[in-house]
Design a protein around this motif. Sequence first.
Motif, PDB file in Angstrom:
ATOM      1  N   MET A   1      -6.807  34.180 -23.734  1.00 16.37           N
ATOM      2  CA  MET A   1      -8.229  34.209 -24.057  1.00 16.37           C
ATOM      3  C   MET A   1      -8.547  35.501 -24.797  1.00 16.37           C
ATOM      4  O   MET A   1      -8.073  36.576 -24.432  1.00 16.37           O
ATOM      5  CB  MET A   1      -9.048  34.130 -22.763  1.00 16.37           C
ATOM      6  CG  MET A   1     -10.538  33.928 -22.981  1.00 16.37           C
ATOM      7  SD  MET A   1     -11.432  33.780 -21.420  1.00 16.37           S
ATOM      8  CE  MET A   1     -10.770  32.250 -20.776  1.00 16.37           C
ATOM      9  N   SER A   2      -9.335  35.424 -25.863  1.00 15.44           N
ATOM     10  CA  SER A   2      -9.651  36.606 -26.654  1.00 15.44           C
ATOM     11  C   SER A   2     -10.640  37.500 -25.939  1.00 15.44           C
ATOM     12  O   SER A   2     -11.305  37.105 -24.976  1.00 15.44           O
ATOM     13  CB  SER A   2     -10.238  36.183 -28.008  1.00 15.44           C
ATOM     14  OG  SER A   2     -11.543  35.669 -27.834  1.00 15.44           O
ATOM     15  N   HIS A 147     -13.657  38.502 -10.833  1.00 16.66           N
ATOM     16  CA  HIS A 147     -12.686  38.230 -11.898  1.00 16.66           C
ATOM     17  C   HIS A 147     -13.240  37.215 -12.900  1.00 16.66           C
ATOM     18  O   HIS A 147     -13.672  36.129 -12.525  1.00 16.66           O
ATOM     19  CB  HIS A 147     -11.382  37.684 -11.318  1.00 16.66           C
ATOM     20  CG  HIS A 147     -10.499  38.719 -10.708  1.00 16.66           C
ATOM     21  ND1 HIS A 147      -9.927  39.738 -11.442  1.00 16.66           N
ATOM     22  CD2 HIS A 147     -10.102  38.905  -9.430  1.00 16.66           C
ATOM     23  CE1 HIS A 147      -9.192  40.495 -10.636  1.00 16.66           C
ATOM     24  NE2 HIS A 147      -9.285  40.022  -9.416  1.00 16.66           N
ATOM     25  N   ALA A 148     -13.182  37.552 -14.166  1.00 18.89           N
ATOM     26  CA  ALA A 148     -13.632  36.626 -15.199  1.00 18.89           C
ATOM     27  C   ALA A 148     -12.830  35.331 -15.165  1.00 18.89           C
ATOM     28  O   ALA A 148     -13.363  34.249 -15.426  1.00 18.89           O
ATOM     29  CB  ALA A 148     -13.504  37.286 -16.576  1.00 18.89           C
ATOM     30  N   GLY A 149     -11.551  35.425 -14.841  1.00 12.88           N
ATOM     31  CA  GLY A 149     -10.680  34.254 -14.826  1.00 12.88           C
ATOM     32  C   GLY A 149     -10.974  33.264 -13.714  1.00 12.88           C
ATOM     33  O   GLY A 149     -10.436  32.164 -13.697  1.00 12.88           O
ATOM     34  N   TRP A 150     -11.819  33.663 -12.762  1.00  9.29           N
ATOM     35  CA  TRP A 150     -12.144  32.772 -11.652  1.00  9.29           C
ATOM     36  C   TRP A 150     -13.435  32.000 -11.901  1.00  9.29           C
ATOM     37  O   TRP A 150     -13.799  31.124 -11.112  1.00  9.29           O
ATOM     38  CB  TRP A 150     -12.280  33.583 -10.356  1.00  9.29           C
ATOM     39  CG  TRP A 150     -10.981  34.111  -9.821  1.00  9.29           C
ATOM     40  CD1 TRP A 150      -9.947  34.620 -10.551  1.00  9.29           C
ATOM     41  CD2 TRP A 150     -10.601  34.201  -8.453  1.00  9.29           C
ATOM     42  NE1 TRP A 150      -8.941  35.033  -9.719  1.00  9.29           N
ATOM     43  CE2 TRP A 150      -9.315  34.802  -8.416  1.00  9.29           C
ATOM     44  CE3 TRP A 150     -11.207  33.865  -7.260  1.00  9.29           C
ATOM     45  CZ2 TRP A 150      -8.641  35.039  -7.234  1.00  9.29           C
ATOM     46  CZ3 TRP A 150     -10.542  34.114  -6.066  1.00  9.29           C
ATOM     47  CH2 TRP A 150      -9.267  34.683  -6.058  1.00  9.29           C
ATOM     48  N   ILE A 151     -14.137  32.323 -12.980  1.00  4.76           N
ATOM     49  CA  ILE A 151     -15.401  31.644 -13.280  1.00  4.76           C
ATOM     50  C   ILE A 151     -15.122  30.159 -13.558  1.00  4.76           C
ATOM     51  O   ILE A 151     -14.199  29.814 -14.290  1.00  4.76           O
ATOM     52  CB  ILE A 151     -16.091  32.286 -14.494  1.00  4.76           C
ATOM     53  CG1 ILE A 151     -16.493  33.731 -14.156  1.00  4.76           C
ATOM     54  CG2 ILE A 151     -17.318  31.493 -14.911  1.00  4.76           C
ATOM     55  CD1 ILE A 151     -17.022  34.521 -15.343  1.00  4.76           C
ATOM     56  N   TYR A 384      -2.978  42.461  -9.350  1.00  3.00           N
ATOM     57  CA  TYR A 384      -4.169  42.813 -10.136  1.00  3.00           C
ATOM     58  C   TYR A 384      -4.023  42.350 -11.587  1.00  3.00           C
ATOM     59  O   TYR A 384      -4.937  41.764 -12.171  1.00  3.00           O
ATOM     60  CB  TYR A 384      -4.392  44.327 -10.125  1.00  3.00           C
ATOM     61  CG  TYR A 384      -4.408  44.982  -8.770  1.00  3.00           C
ATOM     62  CD1 TYR A 384      -4.850  44.298  -7.638  1.00  3.00           C
ATOM     63  CD2 TYR A 384      -3.991  46.305  -8.619  1.00  3.00           C
ATOM     64  CE1 TYR A 384      -4.870  44.918  -6.405  1.00  3.00           C
ATOM     65  CE2 TYR A 384      -4.026  46.931  -7.384  1.00  3.00           C
ATOM     66  CZ  TYR A 384      -4.447  46.239  -6.273  1.00  3.00           C
ATOM     67  OH  TYR A 384      -4.463  46.853  -5.063  1.00  3.00           O
ATOM     68  N   LEU A 385      -2.867  42.644 -12.166  1.00  4.03           N
ATOM     69  CA  LEU A 385      -2.647  42.323 -13.577  1.00  4.03           C
ATOM     70  C   LEU A 385      -2.602  40.815 -13.811  1.00  4.03           C
ATOM     71  O   LEU A 385      -3.074  40.315 -14.834  1.00  4.03           O
ATOM     72  CB  LEU A 385      -1.348  42.977 -14.059  1.00  4.03           C
ATOM     73  CG  LEU A 385      -1.356  44.511 -14.062  1.00  4.03           C
ATOM     74  CD1 LEU A 385       0.046  45.051 -14.363  1.00  4.03           C
ATOM     75  CD2 LEU A 385      -2.360  45.048 -15.070  1.00  4.03           C
ATOM     76  N   THR A 386      -2.048  40.083 -12.859  1.00  4.99           N
ATOM     77  CA  THR A 386      -1.965  38.630 -12.989  1.00  4.99           C
ATOM     78  C   THR A 386      -3.354  38.004 -13.008  1.00  4.99           C
ATOM     79  O   THR A 386      -3.635  37.108 -13.822  1.00  4.99           O
ATOM     80  CB  THR A 386      -1.148  38.036 -11.828  1.00  4.99           C
ATOM     81  OG1 THR A 386       0.188  38.552 -11.891  1.00  4.99           O
ATOM     82  CG2 THR A 386      -1.102  36.520 -11.909  1.00  4.99           C
ATOM     83  N   SER A 391      -7.897  35.689 -17.809  1.00  5.25           N
ATOM     84  CA  SER A 391      -9.003  35.666 -18.770  1.00  5.25           C
ATOM     85  C   SER A 391      -8.769  36.602 -19.944  1.00  5.25           C
ATOM     86  O   SER A 391      -9.411  36.483 -20.987  1.00  5.25           O
ATOM     87  CB  SER A 391     -10.305  36.073 -18.078  1.00  5.25           C
ATOM     88  OG  SER A 391     -10.239  37.428 -17.671  1.00  5.25           O
ATOM     89  N   GLY A 392      -7.863  37.568 -19.755  1.00  6.66           N
ATOM     90  CA  GLY A 392      -7.665  38.592 -20.779  1.00  6.66           C
ATOM     91  C   GLY A 392      -8.550  39.803 -20.576  1.00  6.66           C
ATOM     92  O   GLY A 392      -8.520  40.743 -21.375  1.00  6.66           O
ATOM     93  N   GLU A 393      -9.332  39.812 -19.494  1.00  6.04           N
ATOM     94  CA  GLU A 393     -10.177  40.968 -19.228  1.00  6.04           C
ATOM     95  C   GLU A 393      -9.302  42.165 -18.850  1.00  6.04           C
ATOM     96  O   GLU A 393      -8.209  42.004 -18.295  1.00  6.04           O
ATOM     97  CB  GLU A 393     -11.166  40.684 -18.099  1.00  6.04           C
ATOM     98  CG  GLU A 393     -10.525  40.529 -16.723  1.00  6.04           C
ATOM     99  CD  GLU A 393     -11.537  40.464 -15.590  1.00  6.04           C
ATOM    100  OE1 GLU A 393     -12.502  41.244 -15.622  1.00  6.04           O
ATOM    101  OE2 GLU A 393     -11.353  39.637 -14.668  1.00  6.04           O
ATOM    102  N   PRO A 394      -9.756  43.383 -19.133  1.00 11.23           N
ATOM    103  CA  PRO A 394      -8.971  44.556 -18.767  1.00 11.23           C
ATOM    104  C   PRO A 394      -9.060  44.859 -17.280  1.00 11.23           C
ATOM    105  O   PRO A 394     -10.055  44.539 -16.627  1.00 11.23           O
ATOM    106  CB  PRO A 394      -9.619  45.677 -19.590  1.00 11.23           C
ATOM    107  CG  PRO A 394     -11.042  45.234 -19.744  1.00 11.23           C
ATOM    108  CD  PRO A 394     -10.986  43.737 -19.868  1.00 11.23           C
TER     109      PRO A 394
END
Length: 577
Positions: A1-2, A147-151, A384-386, A391-394
């Motif tokens: 994800m960008s 986490h953005a990836g959990w939305i 944490y990194l996974t 989402s690609g968020e930092p």
Amino acid sequence: MSDENWKEICAKKRQSLFDSIPKEWVIPHLSIQKHSNVMNVPASSGILSQKQLDITEESDVDVILEKLRTAEWTSVEVTTAFYKRAVVAHQTVNCLTEIFVDKALKRAKELDDMLSRTGKVVGPLHGLPISLKDQFTMKGLETVMGHAGWIGEEAEEDCALVTILYECGAVPFTRTNVPQTLMWGETHNNVFGRSLNPYNRSLTPGGSSGGEGALVAMKGSPLGVGTDIGGSLRIPSAFCGLYTLRPSYSRLPYYGAANALMGQESISSVLGPMANSLSSVLTFTKAIISARPWRYDPLAIRKAWSEEEWDLSEHGGVGSQLCFAIMWDNGVVKPHPPLIRAMTMVKKALEHAGHRVVDWEPHRHLEIYKNAETIFVADGGHDYLTECAKSGEPLITTMVPSEEEDIAEGYEYHAPTPYVKMLVGEPKHHEAYELWRLHEEKLRLRKSHLDHWARTADKTGTGRPVDAIISPAVAYTAVPHGLNTDSFYTTLCNALDYATSTFPVTFVDPHVDVPVEPHDFYNHEDESIYRLYKTDIFTGCPVGLQLIGKTLEEEAVLRMTSIVDGALKKWKLEIKD
């Protein structure tokens, strides 16, 4: 994800949260100074009626439950009042993550109807709205957990705690903000942003249960549930003037809740209540244990609520002279002047009540802390990194506010490198055998500390070892965002699995809590914390302490906390008179 995609997804989630607020609950003209105390905003907002203010100002859950039981107040009335206040709190300190008014009010109406039809309450928490940290999954709702990836991921079932809350008649009514990864003593993430302390918005409410702490402090919830793996209940409770209980591993049901570091079981995360009264903490704890949580959580300890332990059977019995030990400092960092004054107040109050007070000698604290922190990063930061990679968020690596946040004007930020990095170094992946050796070391340290505690029987005068230890939960009160680096006092209890409470004592008084001369510093962290203290920053902040008991003695810890709290309140009144 960008980069733009995850930011856009986060922005849509924040907008969705705002859109879920009923329009008539939005404060029309919210003018707040950057450093201001916003505790009075609910009363002045015009959103709540006088009756709703009266309902939400009640700090004792037992009083609310009695009025619900007798139908003096309906659950719909109580839930609506606290929901309004929660939403007002959110507009001032950014504490909520999920607002589901219709779902909560439907549940409240069902409970009212059952009481009206049968004349009986559903359970010990009948009709009571309860807020939950954004870890406790509820069927059909997202659990973003910072986490953005959990939305967009909705839970397929309720976690064990929510199941039991429904059985007990409660009304789960909102969820609260957490930091990305959970492993912070502050509360900020890329999805919902930063939660603020209602006593001073330029200060942190703590973490990781910081959204919960800020909400309950503003009385936007009569009782909230948070979690704690290194201080995440006690830090926000101390910073926000609340009571809490950090129980031992698996005394309360955690199964099904979302978490960081899933599968790490050497130092387990635990859940606990946060409230404005100790009786509320007691009522929640007793209700959940009495519901036999081992029916839903395979790790929950099969131990019923013990009235015998509540009556201090292993501490001489109720009415006996107790001996408390004060940990004036832990040999790693010295507390700020307000914490020293709070401990002095408690010492005087307990002695005035006829109890004995001795000094606690710290035992291998730095070794315990280093072992615990090494276990926490034994995966080399992979977890944490996974989660960020989804989402690609930092990965957030500092809690210092960005220039865009514009909430901390006038403060200089010179955040030191956390001392834990000096002890542990950068996260390094440990092989299974290395991790086993860390677990073995932790067991030896627990045994060593247990023996050290047993030896205190020689100086208590009661024939028993020290009954409980009283210490700071954190070396300071709430601090500017990005500067909370101390978790030495709290993590000690997680590593040793000691049941621990937190209770408020006083507030920072700049005329009394004056800076002291420099001491011989233990380390650079100790020096940084010493230099952090400035009375103009901390004026009016709550000052809380923790009471440390032994493993699985939650009943005794709550009883001893009530003794300390009662002695303190009585002593304050007599001093004032």
